[in-house]
Scaffold this active site. Structure first.
Site, short mmCIF file in Angstrom:
data_model
loop_
_atom_site.label_atom_id
_atom_site.label_comp_id
_atom_site.label_asym_id
_atom_site.label_seq_id
_atom_site.Cartn_x
_atom_site.Cartn_y
_atom_site.Cartn_z
N ASP A 14 0.86 -1.18 0.00
CA ASP A 14 0.00 0.00 0.00
C ASP A 14 0.90 1.24 0.00
O ASP A 14 1.78 1.36 -0.86
CB ASP A 14 -0.96 -0.06 1.19
CG ASP A 14 -1.96 1.08 1.23
OD1 ASP A 14 -2.92 1.04 0.46
OD2 ASP A 14 -1.78 2.00 2.06
N HIS A 39 -6.93 -6.39 -1.27
CA HIS A 39 -5.90 -5.37 -1.08
C HIS A 39 -4.89 -5.70 0.01
O HIS A 39 -3.74 -5.29 -0.07
CB HIS A 39 -6.57 -4.04 -0.74
CG HIS A 39 -5.60 -2.93 -0.50
ND1 HIS A 39 -4.77 -2.43 -1.48
CD2 HIS A 39 -5.31 -2.21 0.63
CE1 HIS A 39 -4.02 -1.47 -0.98
NE2 HIS A 39 -4.32 -1.32 0.29
#
Length: 330
Positions: free
Chosen positions: A113, A308
């Site tokens: 991320d 994610h």
């Protein structure tokens, strides 16, 4: 604190300490032999060292010295007061400063991320300190021709979460109101187990209003995990992490000298096929063309069904890929 104190899994001990990193008090979690090849693990938003709990032990058992810091503004690491103290130059400098504090000349730098852009920029700015770079979720995108927040506003409007995060105050208060609920909703909403929710703020509401509170957590996530994250952010708040977003345009300005410059260290990219990051406009093209600006790219690993939170959702696959890559970069 050993790993078992945090999440009750594994037998390899994870130890914790604080370092002075060029004046920043930095908390790190680490495992493995002190003289083993160094691997630095950089978390994203809203996370902390804890997002690497599965990798720290696996890398240690493979003979590596694995170190996962709470990055600037997070957890037990220092939280400078000014927004402009969270630029990509500060963040990349924290990583090279961490290497100095550990007495290490270089490392394999891994980021997920927001940690991925930090890892990419350490490799771009200081390739002499990077044996290899691994990015999870966020591919390398060469610097664009316009400030990014304006581009986001044009493409997605004011409701886009990164635009919402630009204003100091509203998101900070919303996310901090009930940290346990914040983590239940955000971790589920971007997971491969979720039906998928656009990160768009509903009119008259907040970002969390767009997300569901799951009746049951996915198998990779426990109530103890939620509690650990919530406890960290109850103590630290969310402003430090949000300030990273508030420097997007400033980062674009500060990196103008590297416009078009290649990333030269060996590299690996890992992402979940259900990650919203690679579902966005131009993301698959960026992945397909990444080798043009990352000539040392050794592979792309796309994990079916994974969302994610790559290293938390699929720890075994991520660990296998990291160890194989790091073995080749010793």
């Amino acid at each position: 604190m050993a790993e078992g104190a945090a999440d009750g899994r594994g037998t390899t001990s994870i130890s914790h300490r604080e370092l002075d990193v060029r004046g920043l008090r930095m908390h790190i979690a680490e495992a493995g032999p002190a003289r083993g090849p160094l691997i630095v693990l950089l978390h994203g938003f809203p996370e902390s060292w804890y997002s690497w709990r599965h990798q720290l032990t696996a890398l240690a058992e493979a003979g590596f010295h694995a170190v996962a810091p709470d990055q600037r503004g997070y957890g037990q690491t220092g939280r400078p007061s000014r927004v402009d103290e969270y630029t990509i130059l500060h963040l990349a400098g924290d990583v090279t400063g961490l290497l100095d504090a550990l007495g290490e000349p270089d490392a394999v730098v891994v980021g997920h991320d927001w940690g991925a852009p930090v890892a990419w920029h350490v490799a771009l700015l200081r390739p002499d300190r990077v044996r290899g770079v691994v990015a999870l979720s966020v591919p390398w995108r060469p610097r664009g021709s316009a400030p990014p927040v304006a581009v986001m506003r044009e493409r997605f409007g004011e409701a886009f979460y990164m635009v919402y995060f630009q204003q100091l105050g509203p998101a900070d208060a919303e996310l901090a109101r009930d940290p346990r609920l914040t983590f239940r909703k955000t971790l589920y909403s971007a997971a491969g187990d979720s039906p998928g929710t656009p990160w768009l703020v509903p009119a008259g509401g907040g970002l969390l209003d767009a997300f569901s509170d799951p009746a049951e957590l996915p198998g990779w996530l426990t109530e103890a995990d939620i509690g650990y994250f919530a406890g960290q952010f109850t103590a630290s708040g969310f402003t430090g992490g949000l300030n990273w977003y508030r420097n997007l345009d400033r980062n674009w300005e500060l990196t103008s000298a590297w416009h078009g410059a290649p990333i030269t260290p060996p590299a690996l990219y890992i992402a979940g096929e259900r990650d919203g990051v690679i579902a966005g406009p131009g993301a698959r093209t960026a992945i397909d063309r990444m080798a043009e600006s990352v000539p040392g790219l050794r592979g792309t690993v796309l994990l079916p069904g994974c969302g994610h939170w790559t290293q938390q959702e699929r720890p075994a696959e991520v660990n296998e890929a990291l160890i194989a890559f790091a073995d080749g970069a010793r």
